[in-house]
Scaffold this motif. Structure first.
Motif, short mmCIF file in Angstrom:
data_model
loop_
_atom_site.label_atom_id
_atom_site.label_comp_id
_atom_site.label_asym_id
_atom_site.label_seq_id
_atom_site.Cartn_x
_atom_site.Cartn_y
_atom_site.Cartn_z
N PHE A 1 0.82 -1.20 0.00
CA PHE A 1 0.00 0.00 0.00
C PHE A 1 0.86 1.26 0.00
CE2 PHE A 1 -2.00 3.42 2.46
CZ PHE A 1 -3.08 3.69 1.64
N ALA A 2 1.98 1.21 0.65
CA ALA A 2 2.84 2.39 0.74
C ALA A 2 3.39 2.83 -0.61
CB ALA A 2 3.99 2.10 1.70
N SER A 3 3.34 1.97 -1.63
CA SER A 3 3.94 2.32 -2.92
C SER A 3 2.91 2.66 -4.00
CB SER A 3 4.82 1.16 -3.41
OG SER A 3 4.03 0.01 -3.69
N VAL A 4 1.62 2.80 -3.64
CA VAL A 4 0.60 3.06 -4.66
C VAL A 4 0.85 4.41 -5.34
CG1 VAL A 4 -1.17 1.64 -3.56
CG2 VAL A 4 -0.99 4.07 -2.96
N SER A 5 0.61 4.45 -6.65
CA SER A 5 0.80 5.68 -7.42
C SER A 5 -0.22 5.84 -8.53
CB SER A 5 2.21 5.72 -8.02
OG SER A 5 2.40 4.61 -8.90
N GLY A 6 -1.14 4.87 -8.64
CA GLY A 6 -2.12 4.90 -9.72
C GLY A 6 -3.52 5.19 -9.21
N SER A 7 -4.45 4.28 -9.50
CA SER A 7 -5.85 4.52 -9.17
C SER A 7 -6.14 4.48 -7.68
CB SER A 7 -6.73 3.50 -9.90
OG SER A 7 -6.37 2.17 -9.54
N CYS A 8 -5.22 3.97 -6.86
CA CYS A 8 -5.43 3.91 -5.41
C CYS A 8 -4.75 5.06 -4.66
CB CYS A 8 -4.90 2.59 -4.84
SG CYS A 8 -5.84 1.13 -5.29
N ALA A 9 -3.98 5.87 -5.35
CA ALA A 9 -3.20 6.90 -4.69
C ALA A 9 -4.10 7.98 -4.09
CB ALA A 9 -2.21 7.53 -5.66
N GLY A 10 -3.83 8.36 -2.85
CA GLY A 10 -4.51 9.48 -2.23
C GLY A 10 -5.90 9.20 -1.69
N ILE A 11 -6.36 7.96 -1.73
CA ILE A 11 -7.71 7.66 -1.26
C ILE A 11 -7.74 7.58 0.26
CG2 ILE A 11 -9.56 5.95 -1.28
CD1 ILE A 11 -8.71 5.15 -4.06
N VAL A 12 -6.77 6.89 0.83
CA VAL A 12 -6.73 6.67 2.28
C VAL A 12 -5.36 7.08 2.80
CG1 VAL A 12 -6.93 4.96 4.12
CG2 VAL A 12 -8.38 4.76 2.09
N ASP A 13 -5.33 7.82 3.90
CA ASP A 13 -4.06 8.22 4.49
C ASP A 13 -3.46 7.03 5.24
OD1 ASP A 13 -4.71 8.45 7.55
OD2 ASP A 13 -6.35 9.48 6.52
N PRO A 14 -2.17 7.03 5.47
CA PRO A 14 -1.50 5.89 6.12
C PRO A 14 -2.08 5.52 7.47
CG PRO A 14 0.12 7.35 5.13
CD PRO A 14 -1.20 8.05 5.03
N ARG A 15 -2.49 6.50 8.26
CA ARG A 15 -3.03 6.19 9.58
C ARG A 15 -4.35 5.44 9.46
NH1 ARG A 15 -3.26 10.87 14.03
NH2 ARG A 15 -1.02 10.57 13.68
N THR A 16 -5.23 5.90 8.56
CA THR A 16 -6.51 5.21 8.36
C THR A 16 -6.27 3.81 7.80
OG1 THR A 16 -7.64 7.31 7.95
CG2 THR A 16 -8.73 5.31 7.18
N ALA A 17 -5.35 3.69 6.85
CA ALA A 17 -5.04 2.38 6.27
C ALA A 17 -4.60 1.41 7.35
CB ALA A 17 -3.96 2.52 5.21
N ALA A 18 -3.77 1.86 8.27
CA ALA A 18 -3.31 0.99 9.35
C ALA A 18 -4.48 0.58 10.24
CB ALA A 18 -2.23 1.69 10.16
#
Length: 370
Positions: free
Chosen positions: A229-246
């Motif tokens: 998840f930390a390396s997304v750069s396409g259609s998933c980029a910017g949807i969820v911040d790292p804290r929410t993802a965790a």
């Protein structure tokens, strides 16, 4: 007779011999050309040439003949127009269906008015975007055994008025082709975009907006094509911040390269790619009427948190798109959860808003807020 006179006569005789040899050589060359032409005709070369030239004017002059020639690799093909209640289709197939040496060839470009009730798009969020100024996607699974099958879709605007445009799809089954090769995907994309554009320009009042030639197109993604998840750069980029993802347990993602498509999407997953949440954007004819009605019902049920965590946003668009829907859905919904407290409803709505805003901007659409 003087020595000078004798020498002059011998020179004149030599020139006459050379002229005869030149005439004879020219006669032989002309004769050889006639024989070669006869052999070309008798061997079927003339018929093959006529078949090939016929492609240039096939399907009302709309067929992109050059990329078709590249795809079929010299096989003799024919083209025909098929029409129905809501579509126009150009079909390319083998000239002799009983002759199997060249393998199976079936290429179809189907075009519909985007405003037609029956216009639909067979596209998924895993399609690779065409890019280069086109709203379209390419579907080819590099892991499938039949590498001679692929399809692509494109939406074309007719001047920017709402709903004005066409939706076009190409499907191909060519035994001798391998769409795992970038060149083959590029050629099939050219068949679609150039044929659809030519058709649209023949329609009254359609000033079609055309993209640039597609020089490279990727392949579809699959569930196992996940990345950290930390390396997304396409259609998933910017949807969820790292804290929410965790907090959600998100560790991986399946995404496509950025670029406008009829259907866009992102899947957020846990360890080893296990899917947790899906985000999907559907534009214009990609949003089937039955699905649209169902999503309208979901939208109307706005009171409180949705038990299954499914939320919908809408956008108003121009041209062939008209309207778009954005959906976030936990995989499995309430069936796989003992309590809705496990869902971060506010976080899901925030993530959907970010996904919708970015996608809508790429399509020149405006997300509506009721």
């Amino acid at each position: 007779m003087s020595e000078e006179t004798v020498e002059t006569q011998e020179q004149e005789l030599d020139r006459m011999r050379r002229r005869r040899r030149i005439r004879l050589a020219a006669g032989l060359t002309a004769g050889a050309a006639v024989v070669a032409g006869g052999l070309f005709w008798l061997s079927g070369g003339l018929q093959a040439w006529l078949h090939d030239r016929a492609l240039d004017s096939a399907c009302d002059g709309t067929l992109a003949a050059d990329p078709v020639r590249e795809l079929v690799g010299g096989a003799e093909v024919t083209a025909e127009v098929r029409t129905g209640r809501s579509f126009w289709q150009c079909r390319v197939s083998e000239a002799d269906e009983e002759y199997e040496e060249d393998g199976r060839i079936d290429v179809r470009v189907t075009v519909s008015d985007a405003r037609d009730h029956f216009a639909t798009v067979d596209a998924t969020r895993t399609d690779a975007p065409l890019g280069h100024g086109w709203t379209g996607g390419f579907a080819f699974d590099p892991d499938r055994e039949d590498r001679g099958e692929a399809s692509a879709t494109v939406l074309l605007d007719c001047g920017g008025t709402r709903g004005g445009g066409v939706v076009a799809e190409v499907s191909a089954r060519i035994d001798r082709a391998d769409f795992g090769h970038p060149e083959a995907r590029t050629e099939l994309t050219a068949v679609l975009t150039r044929t659809a554009t030519a058709y649209a320009r023949q329609q009254e009042g359609c000033e079609v907006t055309e993209g640039e030639p597609v020089r490279k197109v990727a392949t579809s993604v699959n569930a196992w094509d996940y990345e950290p998840f930390a390396s997304v750069s396409g259609s998933c980029a910017g949807i969820v911040d790292p804290r929410t993802a965790a907090r959600w347990g998100v560790r991986t993602a399946v995404e496509t390269a950025p670029g406008p498509k009829p259907v866009e999407g992102c899947t957020l997953g846990g360890l080893r790619g296990a899917p947790l949440y899906t985000f999907t954007a559907s534009y214009g004819p990609a949003l089937e009427r039955s699905t649209r009605d169902l999503l309208d019902d979901v939208t109307d049920q706005r009171a409180g948190d949705a038990p299954d965590g499914r939320y919908v946003l809408w956008a108003e668009c121009r041209g062939a798109v008209d309207r778009a829907a954005y959906v976030v859905e936990p995989v499995g919904g309430e069936r796989d959860r003992t309590t809705d407290l496990a869902l971060d409803h506010a976080g899901l709505r925030t993530a959907l808003s970010a996904f919708a805003d970015r996608s809508a901007k790429a399509h020149d659409c405006t997300v509506t807020v009721d």
